[in-house]
Design a protein around this motif. Sequence first.
Motif, PDB file in Angstrom:
ATOM      1  N   TRP A   3      -3.235  15.952  -4.550  1.00  0.00           N
ATOM      2  CA  TRP A   3      -1.982  15.623  -3.872  1.00  0.00           C
ATOM      3  C   TRP A   3      -1.893  14.125  -3.656  1.00  0.00           C
ATOM      4  CZ3 TRP A   3      -5.851  18.458  -1.653  1.00  0.00           C
ATOM      5  CH2 TRP A   3      -6.554  17.863  -0.628  1.00  0.00           C
ATOM      6  N   SER A   4      -0.680  13.692  -3.409  1.00  0.00           N
ATOM      7  CA  SER A   4      -0.386  12.285  -3.196  1.00  0.00           C
ATOM      8  C   SER A   4       0.439  12.138  -1.928  1.00  0.00           C
ATOM      9  CB  SER A   4       0.403  11.726  -4.385  1.00  0.00           C
ATOM     10  OG  SER A   4       0.833  10.415  -4.114  1.00  0.00           O
ATOM     11  N   ALA A   8       3.446   9.970  -5.345  1.00  0.00           N
ATOM     12  CA  ALA A   8       2.853  10.124  -6.674  1.00  0.00           C
ATOM     13  C   ALA A   8       2.384   8.814  -7.305  1.00  0.00           C
ATOM     14  CB  ALA A   8       3.795  10.867  -7.608  1.00  0.00           C
ATOM     15  N   PHE A  11      -3.234   9.819  -6.635  1.00  0.00           N
ATOM     16  CA  PHE A  11      -3.555  11.199  -6.269  1.00  0.00           C
ATOM     17  C   PHE A  11      -4.995  11.295  -5.806  1.00  0.00           C
ATOM     18  CE2 PHE A  11       0.205  12.014  -8.729  1.00  0.00           C
ATOM     19  CZ  PHE A  11       0.754  13.138  -8.148  1.00  0.00           C
ATOM     20  N   TYR A  40       2.348  17.456  -4.764  1.00  0.00           N
ATOM     21  CA  TYR A  40       1.185  18.208  -5.246  1.00  0.00           C
ATOM     22  C   TYR A  40       1.176  18.201  -6.767  1.00  0.00           C
ATOM     23  CZ  TYR A  40       0.644  19.875  -0.519  1.00  0.00           C
ATOM     24  OH  TYR A  40       0.452  19.933   0.822  1.00  0.00           O
ATOM     25  N   ARG A  41      -0.030  18.201  -7.333  1.00  0.00           N
ATOM     26  CA  ARG A  41      -0.190  18.213  -8.790  1.00  0.00           C
ATOM     27  C   ARG A  41      -1.228  19.278  -9.146  1.00  0.00           C
ATOM     28  NH1 ARG A  41      -2.415  12.906 -11.767  1.00  0.00           N
ATOM     29  NH2 ARG A  41      -4.174  13.338 -10.390  1.00  0.00           N
ATOM     30  N   ILE A  43      -3.475  20.813 -12.267  1.00  0.00           N
ATOM     31  CA  ILE A  43      -4.004  20.499 -13.594  1.00  0.00           C
ATOM     32  C   ILE A  43      -4.950  21.625 -13.986  1.00  0.00           C
ATOM     33  CG2 ILE A  43      -5.369  18.866 -14.940  1.00  0.00           C
ATOM     34  CD1 ILE A  43      -4.711  16.796 -12.755  1.00  0.00           C
TER      35      ILE A  43
END
Length: 64
Positions: A3-4, A8, A11, A40-41, A43
């Motif tokens: 998350w950032s 963004a 992160f 949120y990211r 991957i």
Amino acid sequence: MGWSDDRAATFTAPQPLGLGATGNFWPTLWRLGMARDRVYRVIWTDPGATALMGAFIDIDLVRS
């Protein structure tokens, strides 16, 4: 998942989530803290075909 808190620009280090072996498992992260404008990211790495079928976030509104 990472998350950032700066929209963004950067992160956090990714937090690993296990997917289980049965296919009927909900990866869950708890106690992510408080932030305003958090991004949120997600991957994943898998040599086969994968798909993200959905996601949800349960939030509690607080006064700051």
